[in-house]
Design an enzyme around this catalytic site. Structure first.
Site, PDB file in Angstrom:
ATOM      1  CB  CYS A  32     -24.174 -11.626  18.382  1.00  0.00           C
ATOM      2  SG  CYS A  32     -24.666 -10.957  19.972  1.00  0.00           S
ATOM      3  CB  CYS A  37     -28.899  -8.030  25.035  1.00  0.00           C
ATOM      4  SG  CYS A  37     -29.562  -9.690  25.211  1.00  0.00           S
ATOM      5  CG  HIS A  38     -26.173  -5.482  22.892  1.00  0.00           C
ATOM      6  ND1 HIS A  38     -25.184  -5.872  23.769  1.00  0.00           N
ATOM      7  CD2 HIS A  38     -26.321  -6.523  22.032  1.00  0.00           C
ATOM      8  CE1 HIS A  38     -24.741  -7.083  23.435  1.00  0.00           C
ATOM      9  NE2 HIS A  38     -25.418  -7.500  22.394  1.00  0.00           N
ATOM     10  CB  CYS A  53      -0.925   0.032   1.219  1.00  0.00           C
ATOM     11  SG  CYS A  53      -1.701  -1.538   1.598  1.00  0.00           S
ATOM     12  NE  ARG A 113     -18.771 -10.655  20.506  1.00  0.00           N
ATOM     13  CZ  ARG A 113     -19.876 -11.344  20.787  1.00  0.00           C
ATOM     14  NH1 ARG A 113     -20.469 -12.032  19.821  1.00  0.00           N
ATOM     15  NH2 ARG A 113     -20.379 -11.344  21.997  1.00  0.00           N
ATOM     16  CB  CYS A 127      -1.003   4.643  -3.451  1.00  0.00           C
ATOM     17  SG  CYS A 127      -0.968   3.929  -5.090  1.00  0.00           S
ATOM     18  CG  HIS A 128      -2.740   4.509   0.775  1.00  0.00           C
ATOM     19  ND1 HIS A 128      -3.787   5.404   0.684  1.00  0.00           N
ATOM     20  CD2 HIS A 128      -3.165   3.389   0.170  1.00  0.00           C
ATOM     21  CE1 HIS A 128      -4.798   4.826   0.053  1.00  0.00           C
ATOM     22  NE2 HIS A 128      -4.451   3.607  -0.271  1.00  0.00           N
ATOM     23  CB  CYS A 182      -7.925  -0.536  -2.324  1.00  0.00           C
ATOM     24  SG  CYS A 182      -6.712   0.668  -2.858  1.00  0.00           S
TER      25      CYS A 182
END
Lengths: 251, 106
Positions: free
Chosen positions: A212, A170-171, A67, A208, A70-71, A104
């Site tokens: 859940c 729950c959250h 990367c 994650r 360019c970056h 990209c």
């Protein structure tokens, strides 16, 4: 009567100001770190003990190799991940940071995609996200991102699976209370990509979310499915203002 | 790919113990798990870790399937003169890795 009218007026003003009312007020936002044990907090606090840095280290090597032409340097990535997921005009869709990196790679570099949950993509995403550590999450849901946001919010409020539970049950409604041995968090993604002790590895926020959904015995969307990106955008907006922690450590 | 993070202080005081930290990137597959088709996943854990300082073994550990993934080791070394720490470990698949870290005694 007058007081309640004033309250309604204040709420309307708040909604108008933000475009959308937040489920958890900014000053009540708590990172998932507030709901884990002291051992997990200590592991995250010490960069030399935090296994997530194995992925940061690998991501740095990949960044330099793939990367940097360019970056330039890692400093150019500071603050980028705090704005993701974000709308991408070229694909007319909302992309999370993993999707952005692979886009990209396939479109600009003409190389094969790393692929979701591959170690290399996780390492690069963690390295890039880590550059924004400590910066407040600041995603935009204006303009074309709005549709994805609305779908994400609907998914978040929709009951799922055999347990018939929505994320919000729950959250939003029960965070801080116990679910067997676990203390339920506010469900923010600010630590991700994060090292989870249960996985014995570093994983993405999508992984994650899938875990859940598995927990409530719902059908899991495939990695990279648009509905997961929609939820990621909704969660990021909901956590706007919380500092980026990646690589976090979670149970 | 097996990688590691090694942390050694930039300068060590003569005859004073200093802390060495080593974290090895390794899945530490226990051998007790099965894949999606029910086939056992063969055990692959890091077996022996040794650390030499100027040729002398200053730390050695035998790990087993009871150790979590990405093993993290902390130990103390005392140096009488400047030199090089050489870490070496080997896993069940026979992959042998050597890493080096210089130590400057001031």
């Amino acid at each position: 009567m007058l007081r309640s009218l004033a309250l309604v007026a204040a709420c309307v003003a708040a909604i108008a100001a933000h475009g959308q009312q937040r489920p958890i007020a900014t000053d009540a936002l708590r990172s998932g770190l507030a709901y884990v044990g002291a051992d997990v907090r200590a592991m995250q606090a010490d960069d030399l003990a935090n296994p997530g840095f194995l992925w940061v280290q690998r991501g740095e090597a990949l960044f330099t190799e793939n990367c940097a032409s360019c970056h330039r340097d890692a400093a150019s990535m500071r603050g980028v991940a705090a704005r993701y997921p974000a709308y991408d005009a070229s694909s007319s869709s909302v992309l999370d940071i993993e999707a952005r990196i692979d886009q990209c790679r396939t479109q600009r570099q003409r190389k094969p995609a790393f692929g979701r949950e591959s170690d290399d993509l996780l390492a690069l995403a963690t390295f890039v996200t880590h550059q924004s550590r400590g910066m407040p999450i600041n995603v935009s849901i204006d303009g074309p991102a709005r549709e994805s946001f609305a779908r994400g919010e609907a998914f978040y409020r929709q009951r799922h699976g055999q347990m018939n539970l929505a994320c919000t049950n729950c959250h939003d409604q029960n965070y801080g209370k116990r679910l067997y041995t676990e203390t339920m968090s506010q469900g923010h993604g600010s630590a991700f990509p994060a090292y989870r002790l249960e996985w014995q590895a570093l994983g993405s926020l999508q992984r994650r979310l899938r875990a859940c959904l598995f927990g409530v015995r719902a059908e899991m969307p495939r990695p990279g499915a648009p509905e997961l990106t929609d939820v990621e955008l909704y969660l990021a907006w909901r956590a706007n203002g919380l500092p980026v922690e990646s690589p976090g450590v979670r149970r | 790919m097996m990688e590691a993070r090694i942390n050694v202080p930039a300068k060590a005081a003569r005859n004073e113990p200093f802390e060495v930290r080593l974290q090895i990137r390794h899945a530490m597959e226990t051998g007790y798990r099965t894949d999606d088709t029910g086939k056992a996943i063969p055990r692959n854990v890091v077996r022996n870790v040794t650390c030499r300082y100027n040729g002398d073994v200053v730390f050695a550990a035998q790990l087993s399937s009871g150790i979590a993934a990405n093993p993290y080791l902390r130990f103390f070394v005392t140096a009488r003169s400047s030199g090089e720490l050489v870490f070496e470990w080997v896993d069940d698949a026979g992959v042998r890795v050597t890493e080096r870290a210089p130590v400057i005694v001031a």
